[in-house]
Write a protein that holds these residues in place. Sequence first.
Motif, PDB file in Angstrom:
ATOM      1  N   GLY A  86     -21.796  67.841 -42.162  1.00  0.00           N
ATOM      2  CA  GLY A  86     -21.853  68.318 -40.898  1.00  0.00           C
ATOM      3  C   GLY A  86     -21.934  68.286 -39.774  1.00  0.00           C
ATOM      4  O   GLY A  86     -21.630  69.555 -38.611  1.00  0.00           O
ATOM      5  N   VAL A  87     -22.331  66.974 -39.515  1.00  0.00           N
ATOM      6  CA  VAL A  87     -21.621  66.685 -37.515  1.00  0.00           C
ATOM      7  C   VAL A  87     -20.845  67.745 -36.909  1.00  0.00           C
ATOM      8  O   VAL A  87     -20.232  68.065 -36.049  1.00  0.00           O
ATOM      9  CB  VAL A  87     -22.136  65.427 -37.473  1.00  0.00           C
TER      10      VAL A  87
ATOM     11  N   VAL B 269     -17.588  74.571 -34.952  1.00  0.00           N
ATOM     12  CA  VAL B 269     -18.345  76.169 -34.497  1.00  0.00           C
ATOM     13  C   VAL B 269     -18.306  75.649 -32.790  1.00  0.00           C
ATOM     14  O   VAL B 269     -17.588  76.714 -32.337  1.00  0.00           O
ATOM     15  CB  VAL B 269     -19.778  75.827 -34.730  1.00  0.00           C
ATOM     16  N   LEU B 270     -18.403  74.712 -31.968  1.00  0.00           N
ATOM     17  CA  LEU B 270     -18.534  75.068 -31.011  1.00  0.00           C
ATOM     18  C   LEU B 270     -17.016  74.667 -30.482  1.00  0.00           C
ATOM     19  O   LEU B 270     -16.564  75.911 -29.437  1.00  0.00           O
ATOM     20  CB  LEU B 270     -19.470  73.851 -30.385  1.00  0.00           C
TER      21      LEU B 270
ATOM     22  N   LEU C 103     -14.391  74.862 -40.726  1.00  0.00           N
ATOM     23  CA  LEU C 103     -14.364  74.150 -41.786  1.00  0.00           C
ATOM     24  C   LEU C 103     -12.728  72.642 -42.141  1.00  0.00           C
ATOM     25  O   LEU C 103     -13.607  71.738 -42.978  1.00  0.00           O
ATOM     26  CB  LEU C 103     -13.057  75.171 -42.912  1.00  0.00           C
ATOM     27  N   ALA C 104     -12.292  72.710 -40.765  1.00  0.00           N
ATOM     28  CA  ALA C 104     -11.456  71.645 -41.173  1.00  0.00           C
ATOM     29  C   ALA C 104     -12.657  71.282 -40.910  1.00  0.00           C
ATOM     30  O   ALA C 104     -11.945  69.387 -40.765  1.00  0.00           O
ATOM     31  CB  ALA C 104     -10.424  71.750 -40.426  1.00  0.00           C
ATOM     32  N   GLY C 105     -13.642  70.396 -39.713  1.00  0.00           N
ATOM     33  CA  GLY C 105     -13.868  69.972 -38.698  1.00  0.00           C
ATOM     34  C   GLY C 105     -14.681  69.221 -40.133  1.00  0.00           C
ATOM     35  O   GLY C 105     -14.730  68.143 -40.465  1.00  0.00           O
ATOM     36  N   PHE C 106     -15.703  70.110 -40.818  1.00  0.00           N
ATOM     37  CA  PHE C 106     -16.292  69.242 -42.279  1.00  0.00           C
ATOM     38  C   PHE C 106     -15.143  68.756 -42.636  1.00  0.00           C
ATOM     39  O   PHE C 106     -15.463  67.600 -43.329  1.00  0.00           O
ATOM     40  CB  PHE C 106     -16.683  70.356 -43.254  1.00  0.00           C
TER      41      PHE C 106
ATOM     42  N   GLY D 291     -14.281  63.333 -44.905  1.00  0.00           N
ATOM     43  CA  GLY D 291     -13.083  62.082 -45.360  1.00  0.00           C
ATOM     44  C   GLY D 291     -13.318  61.102 -45.142  1.00  0.00           C
ATOM     45  O   GLY D 291     -13.368  59.927 -45.014  1.00  0.00           O
ATOM     46  N   LEU D 292     -13.619  60.967 -43.409  1.00  0.00           N
ATOM     47  CA  LEU D 292     -13.788  60.164 -42.980  1.00  0.00           C
ATOM     48  C   LEU D 292     -15.339  59.188 -43.905  1.00  0.00           C
ATOM     49  O   LEU D 292     -15.903  58.132 -43.712  1.00  0.00           O
ATOM     50  CB  LEU D 292     -14.330  60.043 -41.254  1.00  0.00           C
ATOM     51  N   GLY D 293     -15.991  59.797 -44.378  1.00  0.00           N
ATOM     52  CA  GLY D 293     -17.927  59.488 -44.557  1.00  0.00           C
ATOM     53  C   GLY D 293     -17.577  59.154 -46.323  1.00  0.00           C
ATOM     54  O   GLY D 293     -18.194  58.055 -46.761  1.00  0.00           O
ATOM     55  N   CYS D 294     -16.101  59.457 -46.514  1.00  0.00           N
ATOM     56  CA  CYS D 294     -15.829  58.749 -47.990  1.00  0.00           C
ATOM     57  C   CYS D 294     -15.306  57.106 -47.657  1.00  0.00           C
ATOM     58  O   CYS D 294     -15.399  56.295 -48.750  1.00  0.00           O
ATOM     59  CB  CYS D 294     -14.943  59.303 -48.652  1.00  0.00           C
TER      60      CYS D 294
END
Length: 123
Positions: free
Chosen positions: A66-67, A73-74, A94-97, A102-105
């Motif tokens: 989400g972050v 978006v920005l 979408l790519a940022g999400f 991936g990093l959160g996993c």
Amino acid sequence: MLGVLVGWATIFAIPTLVRMGVAPRLASRAPWAGFALGAAWGVSLAFSRGARDALLYTCAPLVLGGVLWFVGVLAGGLLVGMGLGPQLADYVPLAGFAVGVGLGCAPAVAWMVDRLDTRRRLR
């Protein structure tokens, strides 16, 4: 608090449950089941390190995704301002999400690798 959050989140699962063939009357009770599950999980957080780790492994990808979606978006707005087409800039959040998830996993993957390595050494 976790019971309320999980109960609220399961409200969005009702249409999917109905499409999967669950009776609408039964699907409408899903938030109550989600509330009970979340409340039980919340109580277990006080007593179990495993429950706390499971919450971390569940929430970290979503929060970080989400972050990075918001950062996307920005960045997409900045790229449109610099002349990139809006159709291409729509893929930046979408790519940022995806990168955030991936990093959160990473903590869960590191935990699994550590467990496998420990089991291999014990043999």
